[in-house]
Design a protein around this motif. Structure first.
Motif, PDB file in Angstrom:
ATOM      1  N   GLY A 109       0.820  -1.211   0.000  1.00 20.41           N
ATOM      2  CA  GLY A 109       0.000   0.000   0.000  1.00 20.41           C
ATOM      3  C   GLY A 109       0.849   1.255   0.000  1.00 20.41           C
ATOM      4  N   PRO A 110       0.197   2.403   0.228  1.00 15.69           N
ATOM      5  CA  PRO A 110       0.940   3.662   0.207  1.00 15.69           C
ATOM      6  C   PRO A 110       1.959   3.704   1.342  1.00 15.69           C
ATOM      7  N   MET A 111       2.999   4.504   1.185  1.00 16.71           N
ATOM      8  CA  MET A 111       4.090   4.500   2.157  1.00 16.71           C
ATOM      9  C   MET A 111       3.627   4.970   3.529  1.00 16.71           C
ATOM     10  N   LEU A 112       2.770   5.993   3.549  1.00 10.62           N
ATOM     11  CA  LEU A 112       2.297   6.534   4.817  1.00 10.62           C
ATOM     12  C   LEU A 112       0.781   6.650   4.779  1.00 10.62           C
ATOM     13  N   ALA A 113       0.137   6.415   5.917  1.00 11.89           N
ATOM     14  CA  ALA A 113      -1.301   6.644   6.005  1.00 11.89           C
ATOM     15  C   ALA A 113      -1.554   8.152   5.907  1.00 11.89           C
ATOM     16  N   ARG A 114      -2.560   8.530   5.123  1.00 11.49           N
ATOM     17  CA  ARG A 114      -2.883   9.957   5.010  1.00 11.49           C
ATOM     18  C   ARG A 114      -3.745  10.370   6.188  1.00 11.49           C
ATOM     19  N   LYS A 115      -3.497  11.553   6.704  1.00 15.86           N
ATOM     20  CA  LYS A 115      -4.300  12.055   7.840  1.00 15.86           C
ATOM     21  C   LYS A 115      -5.412  12.936   7.319  1.00 15.86           C
TER      22      LYS A 115
END
Ligand code: 5GP
Length: 115
Positions: A109-115
């Motif tokens: 998945g994406p590198m970082l979770a979006r806030k």
């Protein structure tokens, strides 16, 4: 201050070791976050990414060549994988002996979770 990883290097506590040479050691993470989750560490105890010096360049370069070798052996090289080095509190570092995470075996998945 010594960490659990120094005890793994010294064989004072067990680990599932997958690679070792004069500069680095690689072993499976005790709490894997992916089907392949291997930690690759320099044998010299470097606390964090902030503490690296020019003298560490051979060992730190070796982390990448060993990661590529293990990824091929694990059968995850072609599909891909992620290499992570966490640093200090905001990086989520828990063990203060610099280490590279090799994660793969599924889409991460994406590198970082979006806030
Ligand atoms: P960090 O958050 O510091 O980047 O990651 C530390 C990693 O070390 C974690 O993924 C954790 O599961 C792993 N770990 C902590 N203690 C041990 C241990 O005793 N043995 C092994 N094999 N992994 C460990």
């Amino acid at each position: 201050m010594s960490t659990v990883f120094s005890k793994i290097i010294a064989r004072e506590i067990p680990a599932d070791i997958v690679y070792e040479d004069e500069l680095v050691l690689a072993f499976r993470d005790i709490a894997p976050s992916a089907p392949t989750h291997i930690l690759i560490i320099p044998k010299r105890e470097i606390a964090t990414a902030n503490d690296v010096t020019a003298e560490d360049e051979a060992a730190l370069g070796r982390l990448f060549t060993v990661a590529a070798k293990i990824a091929a052996e694990e059968g995850i090289a072609e599909n891909g994988y992620r290499l992570i080095v966490n640093c200090n509190e905001h990086g989520g570092q828990e063990v203060f002996h610099l280490h590279m995470h090799l994660l793969g075996g599924r889409s991460l998945g994406p590198m970082l979770a979006r806030k």
